[in-house]
Scaffold this active site. Structure first.
Site, short mmCIF file in Angstrom:
data_model
loop_
_atom_site.label_atom_id
_atom_site.label_comp_id
_atom_site.label_asym_id
_atom_site.label_seq_id
_atom_site.Cartn_x
_atom_site.Cartn_y
_atom_site.Cartn_z
CG HIS A 1 -1.83 1.14 1.35
ND1 HIS A 1 -3.18 1.05 1.08
CD2 HIS A 1 -1.61 2.43 1.72
CE1 HIS A 1 -3.74 2.24 1.28
NE2 HIS A 1 -2.80 3.09 1.67
CD GLU A 2 1.47 3.50 3.62
OE1 GLU A 2 1.65 4.58 3.03
OE2 GLU A 2 0.43 3.24 4.26
CG HIS B 1 0.36 6.14 -0.57
ND1 HIS B 1 -0.75 6.60 -1.23
CD2 HIS B 1 -0.10 5.48 0.54
CE1 HIS B 1 -1.84 6.24 -0.57
NE2 HIS B 1 -1.47 5.57 0.51
#
Length: 194
Positions: free
Chosen positions: A96-97, A100
């Site tokens: 997920h990160e 980003h």
């Protein structure tokens, strides 16, 4: 928004108190996550895009707020050891990160204080990381057969944007709705959502 408890963009789980691992155990789990094919692919794509992923880009920390991890521009990814217990959770946070971080890498003008920018990256991270896979939603206690993934992503985007002091509740919802189609359908660096 500089401490581990409130990164620019944070992954959250259905966290029920401090039940996690030590920083050392979590750091070992982070190292194991680097063998995950999606993690490896994302890191390779960041390097190809000109963004170096150094040895300390992903770090285990103790967090003060109930988040699983976060990404902070210029500092990298934090994984909250005190809220994670199993390898799959760590893998999910790292994926997920990394999405980003990839967004930051490819969009040099990404502004985390802009609700639309933040919403777009959260939509992409929710969609491309598998955060809202049916089995994960079942484990969180959300049972819906049709439309669960998009509903989950929207719920989690709004939850993340609530932590952004530049986004009111109304601004967050408006921003999410304005960028939804474009950002949900943007699957880069993947050919399609994994």
């Amino acid at each position: 928004m500089e401490d581990a408890a409130s990164p620019n963009s944070g992954a959250d789980l259905n966290l029920g108190g401090n039940r996690g691992r030590s920083i050392e155990e979590c750091q070992d789990m982070i190292q194991r996550s680097f063998r995950n094919p999606i993690v490896k692919f994302l890191m390779e794509q960041m390097e190809k895009s000109g963004c170096r992923v150094g040895d300390n880009f992903v770090k285990a920390v103790v967090c003060t707020g109930p988040v699983a991890g976060g990404y902070t521009k210029g500092r990298g990814i934090t994984v909250c050891s005190n809220y994670l217990t199993i390898q799959d959770e760590v893998n999910q946070v790292v994926i997920h990160e990394l999405i980003h971080a990839y967004d930051e890498c490819r969009a040099k003008n990404l502004d985390w204080t802009n609700c639309a920018h933040h919403a777009c990256s959260e939509i992409r991270a929710g969609h491309l990381s598998g955060d809202c896979h049916f089995k994960r939603e079942l484990l969180r206690g959300f049972i819906k057969l049709r439309g669960h993934e998009q509903e989950c992503i929207k719920r989690r985007v709004l939850k993340s944007l609530r932590g952004n002091p530049y986004c009111s509740e109304v601004a967050a919802k408006d921003a999410m709705e304005a960028v939804w189609d474009t950002c949900y359908n943007d699957t880069k660096p993947f050919d399609r959502a994994p």
